[in-house]
Design a protein around this motif. Structure first.
Motif, PDB file in Angstrom:
ATOM      1  N   VAL A 226      -0.416  -4.299  -0.054  1.00  0.00           N
ATOM      2  CA  VAL A 226      -1.852  -4.059   0.105  1.00  0.00           C
ATOM      3  C   VAL A 226      -2.268  -2.789  -0.637  1.00  0.00           C
ATOM      4  CG1 VAL A 226      -3.649  -3.453   1.779  1.00  0.00           C
ATOM      5  CG2 VAL A 226      -2.076  -5.343   2.255  1.00  0.00           C
ATOM      6  N   ALA A 227      -1.455  -1.737  -0.529  1.00  0.00           N
ATOM      7  CA  ALA A 227      -1.776  -0.484  -1.221  1.00  0.00           C
ATOM      8  C   ALA A 227      -1.750  -0.679  -2.734  1.00  0.00           C
ATOM      9  CB  ALA A 227      -0.787   0.601  -0.805  1.00  0.00           C
TER      10      ALA A 227
ATOM     11  N   LYS B  10      -2.368  -3.455  -4.396  1.00  0.00           N
ATOM     12  CA  LYS B  10      -3.552  -4.226  -4.764  1.00  0.00           C
ATOM     13  C   LYS B  10      -4.798  -3.352  -4.740  1.00  0.00           C
ATOM     14  CE  LYS B  10      -3.770  -8.305  -2.722  1.00  0.00           C
ATOM     15  NZ  LYS B  10      -3.584  -9.334  -1.657  1.00  0.00           N
ATOM     16  N   GLU B  11      -4.900  -2.471  -3.741  1.00  0.00           N
ATOM     17  CA  GLU B  11      -6.065  -1.590  -3.655  1.00  0.00           C
ATOM     18  C   GLU B  11      -6.122  -0.615  -4.828  1.00  0.00           C
ATOM     19  OE1 GLU B  11      -5.687   0.141   0.211  1.00  0.00           O
ATOM     20  OE2 GLU B  11      -6.702  -1.535   1.218  1.00  0.00           O
ATOM     21  N   ARG B  12      -4.950  -0.260  -5.349  1.00  0.00           N
ATOM     22  CA  ARG B  12      -4.906   0.627  -6.534  1.00  0.00           C
ATOM     23  C   ARG B  12      -5.092  -0.149  -7.836  1.00  0.00           C
ATOM     24  NH1 ARG B  12      -0.387   2.805  -3.585  1.00  0.00           N
ATOM     25  NH2 ARG B  12       1.056   1.697  -4.979  1.00  0.00           N
TER      26      ARG B  12
END
Length: 427
Positions: free
Chosen positions: A61-62, A64-66
């Motif tokens: 998730v991290a 993808k968020e970056r």
């Protein structure tokens, strides 16, 4: 403290039980009792897997968020030269999926795509097409999208090519193929599992496919081979569970179902026959191999009815959904842009789906070719494959449509090379 291991045989059904709900209740009670005999509760064992998986989910998730890519990408040239870096191998092991760049030259893949069109048109396939042969791929809504064609020269040339064999062997070797004095499969020999073609035209609207798994359904809990394969989840040694261990997985039966696959696959895969952008109805996975442990243990928790396996049943696809698997679905990640000639691979236990698309830009064409190494289970399926090949029939794992039986330009026995012959059990 070392957990004690209960060796009492679990109830098992090598064919589909007559009373599914009664069998589910019986096997769930036995699995819970086995876990309890180790001195741990079901909740404690599940928490071990949940913690492992949650850490992976948070990491993905991290990323993808970056805006960072999640899928590993490896050049075919590095696989062929044996120069894949340790870092790339570690990421492949962690994610359980891979894009192989330049697996085939782009011109070769585009030529194969054109040859498939010529093959089906010369045999009046579209005039004779009777509609989807199964409910599963019938849901995508195209006319047709999945072609029930197996024996075109293009497909067979790709299956028996040296380039395909190298990548399959590379992927097979990510698994542990030997343990306890048993060689579970031969990583350097594939069984040439025949599958279909997808061709989705520009402008198409496609409903996609929901998140699911293809390794089987209730037999994963209910047959002796799979009970042994997933032994660490149920005997108090959950920390030893390894999704890359092939032990006991290469001889077990499979219950008939929508996504029937009689063979053991290390990876599912497809080879791109067109360029495809990442937002055009492409494959997505939950790139966490350990998630299978979560899926296997989740039905044993107290909030699931005793006669239910989180919706898993026979003759339907193994579902992954928000009701039971919300944590896992946070990590759903799509492939990057691919070009014709690239190939895409994902661990055979992995949750995956295909995004819907409206007014698709460009073609979306693939031929499905997995890594299915030679082993007892795959050897047992080979005679039916040889017979289907000889007669131009649909393989027995697929709907009995048999379009190619009277197509005289299909691939022939005389066209087989050594890899093809060995893959069919002929040498």
């Amino acid at each position: 403290m070392t957990a004690s291991v209960d060796t009492t045989p679990l109830p098992h059904w090598e064919t589909v039980p007559a009373d599914l709900k009664a069998a589910i209740r019986e096997v769930k009670a036995a699995l819970r009792a086995r876990i309890a005999a180790s001195g741990r509760t079901v909740e404690e064992v599940f928490a071990v897997i949940e913690q492992r998986v949650a850490a992976r989910v948070a990491e993905i998730v991290a990323q993808k968020e970056r805006g960072e890519p999640v899928w590993p990408v490896i050049d075919y040239a590095d696989i062929a030269a044996g120069t894949v870096s340790d870092e790339a191998l570690a990421l492949l092991h962690r994610r359980g999926c891979l894009v192989v760049r330049g697996h085939f030259p782009r011109e070769q893949a585009l030529a194969w795509d054109g040859e498939i069109v010529d093959y089906v048109e010369s045999n009046r396939f579209f005039e004779n097409y009777r509609g989807p042969g199964d409910d599963f791929f019938g849901s995508v809504g195209s006319k047709p999208e999945i072609y029930p064609v197996y024996w075109s020269p293009a497909q067979m040339q790709a299956r028996q090519s040296d380039r395909m064999a190298r990548v399959q062997a590379f992927l097979n070797r990510r698994w542990r193929s030997e343990s306890d004095g048993v060689r579970w499969f031969d990583p350097d020999r594939d069984s040439l599992y025949p599958d279909r073609i997808r061709r989705r035209p520009p402008g198409a609207d496609s409903g996609g496919l929901g998140t699911h798994l293809d390794p089987g359904t209730l037999e994963l809990w209910m047959t002796r081979a799979y009970q042994r394969a997933f032994r660490h989840l149920f005997d108090g040694t959950v920390e030893q569970y390894d999704p890359w261990d092939a032990a006991h997985r290469t001889a077990g039966p499979q219950y008939p179902g929508t996504t029937m696959c009689s063979v053991f696959r290390t990876f599912q895969g497809w080879t791109a026959l067109s360029d495809m952008d990442h937002d055009q109805g492409v494959l997505h996975t939950v790139p966490i191999p350990e998630a299978m442990g979560y899926l296997m243990l989740r039905p044993l928790l107290a909030d699931v009815p005793d006669d239910d396996m989180c919706g898993v049943t026979t003759n339907k696809v193994f579902p992954a959904n928000e009701t039971w698997h919300a944590l896992l679905l946070q990590a759903v990640s799509g492939i990057p842009d691919v070009e014709a000639g690239d190939s895409v691979w994902w661990h055979a236990d992995m949750i995956h789906g295909v995004d819907p698309v409206t007014d698709q830009k460009g073609w979306g064409n693939v031929m499905y070719i997995p890594a299915a190494p030679w082993c007892p289970r795959n050897e047992a399926y080979a005679p039916s494959v040889r017979e289907a090949f000889r007669t131009g029939s649909s393989p027995s794992d697929f709907p009995a449509e048999h379009y190619e039986r009277d197509w005289d330009n299909r691939f022939s026995f005389d066209d087989l090379n050594e890899t093809g012959r060995r893959g069919l059990g002929l040498g």
